[in-house]
Design a protein around this motif. Structure first.
Motif, PDB file in Angstrom:
ATOM      1  N   ARG A 104       0.291   4.535  -5.660  1.00  0.00           N
ATOM      2  CA  ARG A 104       1.836   4.809  -6.482  1.00  0.00           C
ATOM      3  C   ARG A 104       2.757   4.032  -6.290  1.00  0.00           C
ATOM      4  O   ARG A 104       4.225   4.657  -6.584  1.00  0.00           O
ATOM      5  CB  ARG A 104       1.682   6.384  -5.025  1.00  0.00           C
ATOM      6  N   ALA A 105       2.711   3.371  -5.246  1.00  0.00           N
ATOM      7  CA  ALA A 105       3.889   2.171  -4.492  1.00  0.00           C
ATOM      8  C   ALA A 105       3.026   0.877  -4.467  1.00  0.00           C
ATOM      9  O   ALA A 105       3.866  -0.270  -4.186  1.00  0.00           O
ATOM     10  CB  ALA A 105       3.751   2.120  -2.731  1.00  0.00           C
ATOM     11  N   THR A 106       2.111   0.061  -5.304  1.00  0.00           N
ATOM     12  CA  THR A 106       1.876  -0.907  -5.348  1.00  0.00           C
ATOM     13  C   THR A 106       0.861  -0.865  -6.336  1.00  0.00           C
ATOM     14  O   THR A 106       0.329  -0.905  -6.714  1.00  0.00           O
ATOM     15  CB  THR A 106       0.367  -1.394  -4.098  1.00  0.00           C
ATOM     16  N   SER A 107       1.348  -2.592  -6.608  1.00  0.00           N
ATOM     17  CA  SER A 107       0.868  -2.424  -8.708  1.00  0.00           C
ATOM     18  C   SER A 107      -0.147  -3.149  -7.430  1.00  0.00           C
ATOM     19  O   SER A 107      -0.669  -3.829  -6.644  1.00  0.00           O
ATOM     20  CB  SER A 107       1.865  -3.900  -9.277  1.00  0.00           C
ATOM     21  N   ARG A 108      -0.952  -3.662  -9.379  1.00  0.00           N
ATOM     22  CA  ARG A 108      -2.230  -4.147  -8.860  1.00  0.00           C
ATOM     23  C   ARG A 108      -2.272  -5.872  -8.336  1.00  0.00           C
ATOM     24  O   ARG A 108      -3.185  -6.111  -7.479  1.00  0.00           O
ATOM     25  CB  ARG A 108      -3.038  -5.269 -10.598  1.00  0.00           C
ATOM     26  N   ASP A 109      -1.051  -7.013  -8.693  1.00  0.00           N
ATOM     27  CA  ASP A 109      -0.680  -8.000  -8.413  1.00  0.00           C
ATOM     28  C   ASP A 109       0.100  -7.993  -6.843  1.00  0.00           C
ATOM     29  O   ASP A 109      -0.354  -8.408  -5.797  1.00  0.00           O
ATOM     30  CB  ASP A 109       0.651  -8.660  -8.887  1.00  0.00           C
ATOM     31  N   GLU A 110       0.597  -6.594  -6.399  1.00  0.00           N
ATOM     32  CA  GLU A 110       0.969  -6.665  -4.537  1.00  0.00           C
ATOM     33  C   GLU A 110      -0.353  -6.353  -4.258  1.00  0.00           C
ATOM     34  O   GLU A 110      -0.349  -7.331  -2.836  1.00  0.00           O
ATOM     35  CB  GLU A 110       1.620  -5.671  -5.007  1.00  0.00           C
ATOM     36  N   GLN A 111      -1.372  -5.474  -4.660  1.00  0.00           N
ATOM     37  CA  GLN A 111      -2.629  -5.211  -3.515  1.00  0.00           C
ATOM     38  C   GLN A 111      -3.443  -6.943  -3.555  1.00  0.00           C
ATOM     39  O   GLN A 111      -3.358  -7.384  -2.578  1.00  0.00           O
ATOM     40  CB  GLN A 111      -3.703  -4.336  -4.793  1.00  0.00           C
ATOM     41  N   LEU A 112      -3.901  -7.709  -4.084  1.00  0.00           N
ATOM     42  CA  LEU A 112      -4.080  -9.202  -4.669  1.00  0.00           C
ATOM     43  C   LEU A 112      -3.114  -9.862  -3.492  1.00  0.00           C
ATOM     44  O   LEU A 112      -3.619 -10.357  -2.776  1.00  0.00           O
ATOM     45  CB  LEU A 112      -4.211  -9.928  -5.799  1.00  0.00           C
ATOM     46  N   ALA A 113      -1.752 -10.002  -3.702  1.00  0.00           N
ATOM     47  CA  ALA A 113      -1.430 -10.595  -2.894  1.00  0.00           C
ATOM     48  C   ALA A 113      -1.701 -10.330  -1.287  1.00  0.00           C
ATOM     49  O   ALA A 113      -1.769 -11.007  -0.188  1.00  0.00           O
ATOM     50  CB  ALA A 113       0.208 -10.414  -2.963  1.00  0.00           C
ATOM     51  N   GLY A 114      -1.119  -9.401  -1.301  1.00  0.00           N
ATOM     52  CA  GLY A 114      -1.767  -8.085   0.155  1.00  0.00           C
ATOM     53  C   GLY A 114      -2.798  -9.081   1.428  1.00  0.00           C
ATOM     54  O   GLY A 114      -3.128  -9.095   1.754  1.00  0.00           O
ATOM     55  N   MET A 115      -4.137  -9.002   0.146  1.00  0.00           N
ATOM     56  CA  MET A 115      -5.355  -9.086   0.631  1.00  0.00           C
ATOM     57  C   MET A 115      -5.035 -10.396   0.901  1.00  0.00           C
ATOM     58  O   MET A 115      -6.269 -10.665   1.788  1.00  0.00           O
ATOM     59  CB  MET A 115      -6.563  -8.762  -0.131  1.00  0.00           C
ATOM     60  N   ARG A 116      -5.171 -11.383  -0.504  1.00  0.00           N
ATOM     61  CA  ARG A 116      -4.875 -12.573   0.056  1.00  0.00           C
ATOM     62  C   ARG A 116      -4.425 -12.853   1.337  1.00  0.00           C
ATOM     63  O   ARG A 116      -4.721 -14.056   2.452  1.00  0.00           O
ATOM     64  CB  ARG A 116      -4.698 -13.113  -1.073  1.00  0.00           C
ATOM     65  N   ALA A 117      -3.389 -12.340   2.111  1.00  0.00           N
ATOM     66  CA  ALA A 117      -2.513 -12.786   3.441  1.00  0.00           C
ATOM     67  C   ALA A 117      -3.438 -12.742   4.159  1.00  0.00           C
ATOM     68  O   ALA A 117      -3.983 -13.389   5.505  1.00  0.00           O
ATOM     69  CB  ALA A 117      -1.771 -12.070   3.766  1.00  0.00           C
TER      70      ALA A 117
END
Length: 228
Positions: A104-117
């Motif tokens: 609802r609040a996170t795009s797939r790219d944002e999910q990947l970016a957050g995990m990559r951190a």
């Protein structure tokens, strides 16, 4: 009732490329200096090789440690990595992050970016492919978002696998090469979607975590199978 779509934690079980296996094998070999434990953590079995040959519904198995969205791309609802020096505590936080998402609040790219951190900056050991493989492909993510699917996680226990402790006892100095620790985490994932749909599943995962002296821990890889 709306169809329940697969959760993130269901992805990445079909480990794929030889390159990924070699990356993990190299890092853990330096860590443990024991081929048996390396084989255990990398899942280099015939069954694993057969799975690797099958098409994957997750991101491309050729994803390298340097590929994918950068943390600066935005992380949406993904938790930021904590500043922890304890491998077990960090692994607990990492597992909770991997088992949680909010379309609802996170795009797939944002999910990947957050995990990559959470990934170690040492590319020699970083296995981004095993982490990125936890995220569904763009089409499935979109379908999950259509149903407002999200998940939260509760961690109940974390420990060093017995094989890791035995190997470390046999050669205590081996840890000083890469400072990579194997940690198995168990917990529960609660999933919900539109119009009151909900469910819960028990989860277990074995993570490779790097915790160098005087530095915060980071995530190295996800083992292809849970190591007790």
């Amino acid at each position: 009732m709306p169809k329940r779509f697969p959760s993130l934690s269901g992805y990445g079980l079909a480990w794929s490329t030889r390159q990924r296996t070699l990356v993990i094998a190299t890092g853990l070999a330096l860590l443990l200096a024991l081929a048996a434990v390396v084989a255990l953590l990398t899942g280099r079995t015939t069954a694993g090789d057969n799975q690797a040959a099958a098409p994957s519904s997750g991101p491309s198995s050729s994803t390298s440690a340097s590929a994918g969205p950068s943390p600066s791309a935005g992380a949406g609802s993904v938790a930021k990595p904590p500043q922890l020096a304890d491998p077990v505590a960090f692994a607990r936080a990492a597992a909770a992050m991997l088992w949680s998402y909010d379309t609802r609040a996170t795009s797939r790219d944002e999910q990947l970016a957050g995990m990559r951190a959470w990934l170690t900056s040492e590319t020699k050991y970083a296995d981004w492919s095993s982490i990125a493989a936890q995220v569904p492909d763009p089409v499935l993510w979109s379908r999950m978002a259509d149903q407002d699917q999200y998940a939260t996680a509760t961690v109940t226990e974390a420990h060093y696998p017995s094989a890791f402790k035995e190997a470390l006892a046999d050669d205590p100095s081996a840890i000083t090469e890469a400072y990579i620790y194997a940690v198995t985490v168990t917990g529960k994932q609660q999933i919900a979607w539109t119009k009151g749909g909900a469910g819960a599943e028990d989860r277990s995962i074995t993570l490779a975590v790097q915790c160098r002296p005087n530095a915060s821990c980071s995530l190295v890889s996800i083992a292809p199978s849970v190591v007790p």
